[in-house]
Design an enzyme around this catalytic site. Structure first.
Site, PDB file in Angstrom:
ATOM      1  N   LYS A  87       0.857  -1.191   0.000  1.00 34.11           N
ATOM      2  CA  LYS A  87       0.000   0.000   0.000  1.00 34.11           C
ATOM      3  C   LYS A  87       0.893   1.241   0.000  1.00 34.11           C
ATOM      4  CE  LYS A  87      -4.415   0.730   2.316  1.00 34.11           C
ATOM      5  NZ  LYS A  87      -5.118   0.608   3.585  1.00 34.11           N
TER       6      LYS A  87
HETATM    7  O1  G3P Z   1      -7.837   1.483   5.684  1.00 32.74           O
HETATM    8  C1  G3P Z   1      -8.233   2.556   4.886  1.00 32.74           C
HETATM    9  C2  G3P Z   1      -9.576   3.128   5.268  1.00 32.74           C
HETATM   10  O2  G3P Z   1     -10.572   2.167   5.087  1.00 32.74           O
HETATM   11  C3  G3P Z   1      -9.612   3.814   6.605  1.00 32.74           C
HETATM   12  O3  G3P Z   1     -10.896   4.197   6.946  1.00 32.74           O
HETATM   13  O4  G3P Z   1     -12.459   4.832   8.736  1.00 32.74           O
HETATM   14  O5  G3P Z   1     -10.017   5.364   8.986  1.00 32.74           O
HETATM   15  O6  G3P Z   1     -11.439   6.605   7.349  1.00 32.74           O
HETATM   16  P1  G3P Z   1     -11.213   5.310   8.060  1.00 32.74           P
END
Ligand code: G3P
Length: 212
Positions: free
Chosen positions: A82
């Site tokens: 990533k």
């Molecule tokens: O892992 C990437 C993403 O899904 C993170 O989400 O909830 O931290 O905005 P969030």
């Protein structure tokens, strides 16, 4: 549509393994669940799942990201590196893609970033729907735009809708034809449940008892 579990929690991955195509992590999630060396946890997750496990580089400098990306990819063939949607992140993505390493360009907030991700051979691009909504923009509109750009130009990069905050986000992403979503264990649980299913079961059980 592939479903990834957005977590580094091994118990949740085991619990929901029948429904998922892999796992996505980020530094926040890994630091939450890795008790010692991160690599042990990454290898353990790779043993559990059948598909890609996205693991993010920590550095933001080109040379360091290349080094980290190759190290991560060497941990297991399921590791998908990533990288951030930055100039250096995309240049690293191009190099790793040429080497046959799976990549996930993360923190994507615009259609042009997604366009560039496809140009540098990313396996996945991760638009962050929820964080765009939080900032007063329309996260779902972003994945619609990226879908159209990828369809018209026949790009092979898979849209991996991320930062999903609700079941509605999952439904809309599926309707928009994205190739993948990543969801937290909490949202996956909500995808499986319905109050009327529970209510119906209760009625059937009561009626069965009454009829005895
Ligand atoms: O892992 C990437 C993403 O899904 C993170 O989400 O909830 O931290 O905005 P969030």
């Amino acid at each position: 549509m592939k479903i990834f579990l957005d977590t580094a929690n091994v118990e949740d991955i085991s619990l929901y393994n029948d429904f998922i195509d892999g796992v996505t992590t980020n530094p926040t999630l890994l630091s939450q669940y890795a008790h010692s060396e991160h690599t042990f946890l990454i290898k353990r997750i790779c043993e559990l799942v059948t598909g890609h496990v996205s693991v993010e580089v920590i550095s933001s400098d080109f040379d360091e990201m290349i080094r980290e990306g190759r190290e991560l990819a060497a941990l297991d063939s399921k590791v998908c590196v990533k990288l951030p949607c930055t100039l250096d992140g995309m240049k690293v993505c191009k190099r790793l893609s040429i080497d046959g390493i799976a990549t996930n360009l993360t923190l994507c907030f615009s259609p042009t970033q997604a366009l560039m991700a496809a140009k540098c051979g990313a396996t996945y691009v991760s638009p962050f729907i929820g964080r765009l909504d939080d900032a007063g923009h329309d996260g779902l509109a972003l994945i619609e735009d990226i879908s159209e750009i990828y369809n018209v130009n026949e790009y092979e990069t898979i849209i991996l809708a991320a930062s999903i905050r609700s079941v509605t986000h999952v439904v809309r992403a599926a309707m928009d034809g994205v190739g993948a979503v990543t969801i937290s264990p909490k949202i996956l649980k909500q995808c499986l449940e319905h109050p009327l299913t529970d209510k119906g079961l209760e009625i059937f059980a009561n009626d069965w008892e009454k009829g005895k």
